[in-house]
Design a protein around this motif. Sequence first.
Motif, PDB file in Angstrom:
ATOM      1  N   LEU A   1       0.878  -1.124   0.060  1.00  0.00           N
ATOM      2  CA  LEU A   1       0.009  -0.013  -0.002  1.00  0.00           C
ATOM      3  C   LEU A   1       0.981   1.365   0.039  1.00  0.00           C
ATOM      4  O   LEU A   1       2.336   1.144   0.390  1.00  0.00           O
ATOM      5  CB  LEU A   1      -1.104   0.038   1.211  1.00  0.00           C
ATOM      6  CG  LEU A   1      -2.119  -1.269   1.426  1.00  0.00           C
ATOM      7  CD1 LEU A   1      -2.446  -1.392   2.373  1.00  0.00           C
ATOM      8  CD2 LEU A   1      -2.916  -0.700   0.287  1.00  0.00           C
ATOM      9  N   PRO A   2       0.253   2.255  -0.158  1.00  0.00           N
ATOM     10  CA  PRO A   2       1.260   3.456  -0.153  1.00  0.00           C
ATOM     11  C   PRO A   2       1.704   3.600   1.244  1.00  0.00           C
ATOM     12  O   PRO A   2       1.041   3.388   2.061  1.00  0.00           O
ATOM     13  CB  PRO A   2       0.015   4.459  -0.650  1.00  0.00           C
ATOM     14  CG  PRO A   2      -0.814   4.175  -1.524  1.00  0.00           C
ATOM     15  CD  PRO A   2      -1.144   2.530  -0.676  1.00  0.00           C
TER      16      PRO A   2
ATOM     17  N   GLU B   1      -0.324   4.922   4.265  1.00  0.00           N
ATOM     18  CA  GLU B   1      -1.483   3.791   4.832  1.00  0.00           C
ATOM     19  C   GLU B   1      -0.539   2.956   5.409  1.00  0.00           C
ATOM     20  O   GLU B   1      -0.945   2.526   6.665  1.00  0.00           O
ATOM     21  CB  GLU B   1      -1.989   3.156   3.467  1.00  0.00           C
ATOM     22  CG  GLU B   1      -3.324   4.046   3.221  1.00  0.00           C
ATOM     23  CD  GLU B   1      -3.969   3.107   1.959  1.00  0.00           C
ATOM     24  OE1 GLU B   1      -4.559   2.419   2.364  1.00  0.00           O
ATOM     25  OE2 GLU B   1      -3.982   3.850   0.914  1.00  0.00           O
ATOM     26  N   TYR B   2       0.651   2.803   5.014  1.00  0.00           N
ATOM     27  CA  TYR B   2       1.424   1.657   5.865  1.00  0.00           C
ATOM     28  C   TYR B   2       1.766   2.386   7.255  1.00  0.00           C
ATOM     29  O   TYR B   2       1.813   1.791   8.436  1.00  0.00           O
ATOM     30  CB  TYR B   2       2.837   1.423   5.049  1.00  0.00           C
ATOM     31  CG  TYR B   2       4.034   0.886   6.010  1.00  0.00           C
ATOM     32  CD1 TYR B   2       3.837  -0.490   5.915  1.00  0.00           C
ATOM     33  CD2 TYR B   2       4.866   1.621   6.385  1.00  0.00           C
ATOM     34  CE1 TYR B   2       4.887  -1.179   6.840  1.00  0.00           C
ATOM     35  CE2 TYR B   2       5.967   0.926   7.151  1.00  0.00           C
ATOM     36  CZ  TYR B   2       5.830  -0.524   7.402  1.00  0.00           C
ATOM     37  OH  TYR B   2       6.810  -1.014   8.059  1.00  0.00           O
TER      38      TYR B   2
END
Lengths: 165, 67
Positions: free
Chosen positions: B24-25, B28-29
């Motif tokens: 994920l981008p 988001e991480y």
Amino acid sequence: MSPRAAWRLERLGFREVYDFVPGKMAWLAMGWPREGTAARVPNAGEVARRGTPTCVLEDLVGDVRDTVLAVGRHVCIVVNDAGIVEGRLRGSALEETPEATAEEAMEIGPTTIRPSEPLEPLVERMQQRGVRTIVVSDLKGHLVGILYREDAERALEAAREHDGS
Amino acid sequence: MPKEVAIDGVRSLVDDGAQLVDVLPEAEYQEEHLAGAINIPLKRMTEDAVARLDRDRPVIVYCWDYQ
């Protein structure tokens, strides 16, 4: 997105690549470990009290009551042979029909929440509806524990104090 | 060909040494990810970016859900 990433890694020479199809949402809903800024505030699974007494559908209520009281609790979660939450015994259901089976006396299908449930909106809903406890089960329906509103309120307060907000 | 792994198998793979990769981008991480996962967003999955992975151990990729 993850299928494409898995193929991409193979293209880059990795020999054993797995795509965890259920993804982050499912992992968190199982109550498994997480990291990141959101993890500074505990979720429902992390605050739920473990060790809740359980019984199976065929157990007699009188026996269940004795077991529950012996460990200082007032509720028992009824599970089936696969360990899936089927019902709840508490209050009068636990007191009035000692010869009944758990299946006959239980509250069928109590409301459950996932361990990944954020505490703040959950506590708000519990306060509005006068709910003091709620059953926490994982994605597959296995018991995680019981969330007490007072514990959740304390955990939120501690998190706010830690953040200085 | 990549294999699919479900809920029932993923923990044992991790316990046996598989590497978790969040694709994920980054934002988001940073907000929330599986314990022990590293972040290599799909859009930046280059030879250089994957150099920190051990090629001799299994790799498990994931995103938010099945999509």
